[in-house]
Design a protein around this motif. Structure first.
Motif, PDB file in Angstrom:
ATOM      1  N   LEU A   1      36.729   8.650   4.502  1.00 23.48           N
ATOM      2  CA  LEU A   1      36.912  10.284   4.852  1.00 23.48           C
ATOM      3  C   LEU A   1      35.548  10.935   4.828  1.00 23.48           C
ATOM      4  O   LEU A   1      35.247  11.744   6.007  1.00 23.48           O
ATOM      5  CB  LEU A   1      37.762  11.007   3.875  1.00 23.48           C
ATOM      6  N   ARG A   2      34.730  10.614   4.138  1.00 20.84           N
ATOM      7  CA  ARG A   2      33.390  11.310   4.055  1.00 20.84           C
ATOM      8  C   ARG A   2      32.695  10.836   5.397  1.00 20.84           C
ATOM      9  O   ARG A   2      32.253  11.501   6.107  1.00 20.84           O
ATOM     10  CB  ARG A   2      32.628  11.211   2.777  1.00 20.84           C
ATOM     11  N   ASP A   3      32.725   9.663   5.604  1.00 15.22           N
ATOM     12  CA  ASP A   3      31.977   9.205   6.806  1.00 15.22           C
ATOM     13  C   ASP A   3      32.680   9.579   8.111  1.00 15.22           C
ATOM     14  O   ASP A   3      31.851   9.859   8.984  1.00 15.22           O
ATOM     15  CB  ASP A   3      31.940   7.357   6.576  1.00 15.22           C
ATOM     16  N   ARG A   4      34.027   9.734   8.233  1.00 22.05           N
ATOM     17  CA  ARG A   4      34.642  10.286   9.277  1.00 22.05           C
ATOM     18  C   ARG A   4      34.230  11.713   9.553  1.00 22.05           C
ATOM     19  O   ARG A   4      33.863  12.213  10.739  1.00 22.05           O
ATOM     20  CB  ARG A   4      35.963  10.249   9.075  1.00 22.05           C
ATOM     21  N   ILE A   5      34.074  12.566   8.352  1.00 24.59           N
ATOM     22  CA  ILE A   5      33.708  13.950   8.558  1.00 24.59           C
ATOM     23  C   ILE A   5      32.381  13.984   9.135  1.00 24.59           C
ATOM     24  O   ILE A   5      31.992  14.735   9.924  1.00 24.59           O
ATOM     25  CB  ILE A   5      34.144  14.638   7.285  1.00 24.59           C
ATOM     26  N   THR A   6      31.304  13.193   8.384  1.00 29.92           N
ATOM     27  CA  THR A   6      29.803  13.457   8.623  1.00 29.92           C
ATOM     28  C   THR A   6      29.806  12.951  10.113  1.00 29.92           C
ATOM     29  O   THR A   6      29.221  13.419  11.152  1.00 29.92           O
ATOM     30  CB  THR A   6      29.054  12.167   7.823  1.00 29.92           C
ATOM     31  N   HIS A   7      30.373  11.900  10.584  1.00 29.63           N
ATOM     32  CA  HIS A   7      30.343  11.248  11.971  1.00 29.63           C
ATOM     33  C   HIS A   7      30.913  12.480  12.886  1.00 29.63           C
ATOM     34  O   HIS A   7      30.309  12.528  14.129  1.00 29.63           O
ATOM     35  CB  HIS A   7      31.004  10.022  12.208  1.00 29.63           C
ATOM     36  N   GLY A   8      32.031  13.015  12.771  1.00 28.29           N
ATOM     37  CA  GLY A   8      32.538  14.076  13.458  1.00 28.29           C
ATOM     38  C   GLY A   8      31.836  15.365  13.622  1.00 28.29           C
ATOM     39  O   GLY A   8      31.520  15.670  14.586  1.00 28.29           O
TER      40      GLY A   8
ATOM     41  N   LEU B   1      28.725  17.633  17.094  1.00 31.09           N
ATOM     42  CA  LEU B   1      28.824  19.073  17.395  1.00 31.09           C
ATOM     43  C   LEU B   1      27.431  19.493  17.570  1.00 31.09           C
ATOM     44  O   LEU B   1      26.538  19.062  16.889  1.00 31.09           O
ATOM     45  CB  LEU B   1      29.535  19.827  16.363  1.00 31.09           C
ATOM     46  N   THR B   2      27.433  20.244  18.446  1.00 32.32           N
ATOM     47  CA  THR B   2      26.037  21.155  18.545  1.00 32.32           C
ATOM     48  C   THR B   2      25.850  22.186  17.263  1.00 32.32           C
ATOM     49  O   THR B   2      26.682  22.251  16.510  1.00 32.32           O
ATOM     50  CB  THR B   2      26.067  22.070  19.642  1.00 32.32           C
ATOM     51  N   CYS B   3      24.564  22.589  17.005  1.00 28.45           N
ATOM     52  CA  CYS B   3      24.313  23.396  15.905  1.00 28.45           C
ATOM     53  C   CYS B   3      25.262  24.572  15.801  1.00 28.45           C
ATOM     54  O   CYS B   3      25.828  25.083  14.917  1.00 28.45           O
ATOM     55  CB  CYS B   3      23.002  23.816  15.944  1.00 28.45           C
ATOM     56  N   ASP B   4      25.416  25.333  16.921  1.00 27.55           N
ATOM     57  CA  ASP B   4      26.130  26.476  17.101  1.00 27.55           C
ATOM     58  C   ASP B   4      27.623  25.977  16.810  1.00 27.55           C
ATOM     59  O   ASP B   4      28.353  26.938  16.086  1.00 27.55           O
ATOM     60  CB  ASP B   4      26.218  27.089  18.479  1.00 27.55           C
ATOM     61  N   GLN B   5      27.959  24.875  17.222  1.00 31.02           N
ATOM     62  CA  GLN B   5      29.465  24.566  17.153  1.00 31.02           C
ATOM     63  C   GLN B   5      29.857  24.450  15.469  1.00 31.02           C
ATOM     64  O   GLN B   5      30.753  24.653  14.945  1.00 31.02           O
ATOM     65  CB  GLN B   5      29.894  23.397  18.078  1.00 31.02           C
ATOM     66  N   ARG B   6      28.614  23.531  14.954  1.00 30.56           N
ATOM     67  CA  ARG B   6      28.969  23.409  13.526  1.00 30.56           C
ATOM     68  C   ARG B   6      28.865  24.758  12.845  1.00 30.56           C
ATOM     69  O   ARG B   6      29.465  24.926  11.753  1.00 30.56           O
ATOM     70  CB  ARG B   6      27.665  22.449  12.974  1.00 30.56           C
ATOM     71  N   LEU B   7      28.058  25.729  13.116  1.00 28.00           N
ATOM     72  CA  LEU B   7      27.840  26.969  12.387  1.00 28.00           C
ATOM     73  C   LEU B   7      29.203  27.862  12.479  1.00 28.00           C
ATOM     74  O   LEU B   7      29.824  27.872  11.408  1.00 28.00           O
ATOM     75  CB  LEU B   7      26.838  27.569  13.068  1.00 28.00           C
TER      76      LEU B   7
ATOM     77  N   LEU C   1      36.517  26.270  19.791  1.00 24.92           N
ATOM     78  CA  LEU C   1      37.654  25.400  20.629  1.00 24.92           C
ATOM     79  C   LEU C   1      36.763  24.167  20.913  1.00 24.92           C
ATOM     80  O   LEU C   1      37.179  23.037  20.950  1.00 24.92           O
ATOM     81  CB  LEU C   1      37.903  26.255  21.877  1.00 24.92           C
ATOM     82  N   GLN C   2      35.441  24.113  21.342  1.00 18.76           N
ATOM     83  CA  GLN C   2      34.824  22.999  21.626  1.00 18.76           C
ATOM     84  C   GLN C   2      34.689  22.145  20.535  1.00 18.76           C
ATOM     85  O   GLN C   2      34.760  20.891  20.636  1.00 18.76           O
ATOM     86  CB  GLN C   2      33.364  23.456  22.200  1.00 18.76           C
ATOM     87  N   ALA C   3      34.255  22.613  19.338  1.00 16.10           N
ATOM     88  CA  ALA C   3      34.022  21.827  18.259  1.00 16.10           C
ATOM     89  C   ALA C   3      35.426  21.451  17.714  1.00 16.10           C
ATOM     90  O   ALA C   3      35.517  20.031  17.491  1.00 16.10           O
ATOM     91  CB  ALA C   3      33.865  22.882  16.897  1.00 16.10           C
ATOM     92  N   LYS C   4      36.558  21.867  17.789  1.00 24.30           N
ATOM     93  CA  LYS C   4      37.813  21.522  17.397  1.00 24.30           C
ATOM     94  C   LYS C   4      38.225  20.317  18.548  1.00 24.30           C
ATOM     95  O   LYS C   4      38.622  19.224  18.203  1.00 24.30           O
ATOM     96  CB  LYS C   4      39.058  22.331  17.654  1.00 24.30           C
ATOM     97  N   ALA C   5      37.882  20.581  19.751  1.00 26.68           N
ATOM     98  CA  ALA C   5      38.262  19.340  20.770  1.00 26.68           C
ATOM     99  C   ALA C   5      37.462  18.014  20.494  1.00 26.68           C
ATOM    100  O   ALA C   5      37.930  17.202  20.581  1.00 26.68           O
ATOM    101  CB  ALA C   5      37.868  19.867  22.239  1.00 26.68           C
ATOM    102  N   LYS C   6      36.099  18.221  20.276  1.00 26.29           N
ATOM    103  CA  LYS C   6      35.169  16.967  19.836  1.00 26.29           C
ATOM    104  C   LYS C   6      35.783  16.454  18.384  1.00 26.29           C
ATOM    105  O   LYS C   6      35.779  15.084  18.420  1.00 26.29           O
ATOM    106  CB  LYS C   6      33.822  17.575  19.721  1.00 26.29           C
ATOM    107  N   LEU C   7      36.390  17.189  17.600  1.00 29.65           N
ATOM    108  CA  LEU C   7      36.838  16.612  16.320  1.00 29.65           C
ATOM    109  C   LEU C   7      38.054  15.973  16.289  1.00 29.65           C
ATOM    110  O   LEU C   7      38.365  15.143  15.414  1.00 29.65           O
ATOM    111  CB  LEU C   7      36.618  17.737  15.231  1.00 29.65           C
ATOM    112  N   ARG C   8      38.759  16.242  17.186  1.00 24.34           N
ATOM    113  CA  ARG C   8      40.290  16.102  17.192  1.00 24.34           C
ATOM    114  C   ARG C   8      40.414  14.594  16.982  1.00 24.34           C
ATOM    115  O   ARG C   8      41.494  14.336  16.237  1.00 24.34           O
ATOM    116  CB  ARG C   8      40.944  16.682  18.397  1.00 24.34           C
ATOM    117  N   ASN C   9      39.749  13.870  17.575  1.00 25.44           N
ATOM    118  CA  ASN C   9      40.010  12.245  17.740  1.00 25.44           C
ATOM    119  C   ASN C   9      39.431  11.815  16.420  1.00 25.44           C
ATOM    120  O   ASN C   9      40.100  10.697  16.090  1.00 25.44           O
ATOM    121  CB  ASN C   9      39.240  11.821  18.912  1.00 25.44           C
TER     122      ASN C   9
END
Length: 195
Positions: free
Chosen positions: A124-131, A135-141, A172-180
């Motif tokens: 799970l930690r690896d999946r979160i880190t990978h996800g 993201l871009t810096c702004d998306q992560r923030l 929204l962009q962050a969630k879309a990238k992370l959803r998969n």
């Protein structure tokens, strides 16, 4: 029993009284405000920057700004958001001085990744880190401020100075990238206003 909204109003009123005293040069009021916010700012700044070594420097710089600009708080919707905004800008300035990124890629684990018995779940930690690395810096923030700390979208816009529509788009962009990568993050977007 007071509701959360009443507690926030009481806290904000107390903070505003402290800032009035600070605006008149009251160092004891500054010390009280500092102790009231220190722990919250430590958590906030670590979540935003992931650089422990700058946190004390940023907090001290933030309270220097608060000392100088205490009379300006009238314009802020809530004192806590005003203070977080000052700390955020001081953190970004400190990172630029050091040539550092806002997020240290080696320390991107945002959420507790342990099972119910307290053991860490490496997958799970690896999946979160990978996800999060996608993201871009702004998306992560924005993602971290909303889901990691629990700020409303309006608060994130105020703290960061990013327009609300951009905050919403980043989330929204962050969630879309992370959803998969992280299906458990496919949650509904937070509402604007206080959480």
């Amino acid at each position: 029993m007071k509701t959360c909204s009443h507690r926030k109003q009481d806290t904000d009123a107390t903070d505003r009284r402290l800032l009035e005293r600070i605006a008149h040069g009251d160092r004891a009021a500054l010390a009280t405000l500092y102790h009231s916010y220190h722990e919250r700012l430590c958590v906030f700044l670590y979540r935003v920057t992931r650089h422990r070594e700058i946190i004390d420097e940023v907090i001290n710089e933030s309270f220097w700004v608060i000392w100088q600009k205490a009379a300006d708080v009238r314009q802020a919707p809530r004192v806590s958001i005003w203070i977080m905004g000052i700390a955020y800008r001081a953190a970004m300035k400190a990172l630029r001085r050091r040539g550092a990124e806002a997020f240290d890629e080696d320390n991107l684990t945002l959420y507790r990744t342990s099972s119910t018995n307290g053991e860490e779940v490496p997958e799970l930690r690896d999946r979160i880190t990978h996800g999060l690395s996608r993201l871009t810096c702004d998306q992560r923030l924005v993602f971290e401020l909303v889901y990691g700390i629990g700020h409303s979208l309006d608060d994130v816009a105020t703290i960061t100075g990013i327009p609300l529509c951009t905050v919403k788009a980043c989330l929204l962009q962050a969630k879309a990238k992370l959803r998969n990568v992280l299906p458990f993050l496919a949650v509904e977007a937070p509402k604007t206003g206080a959480p």
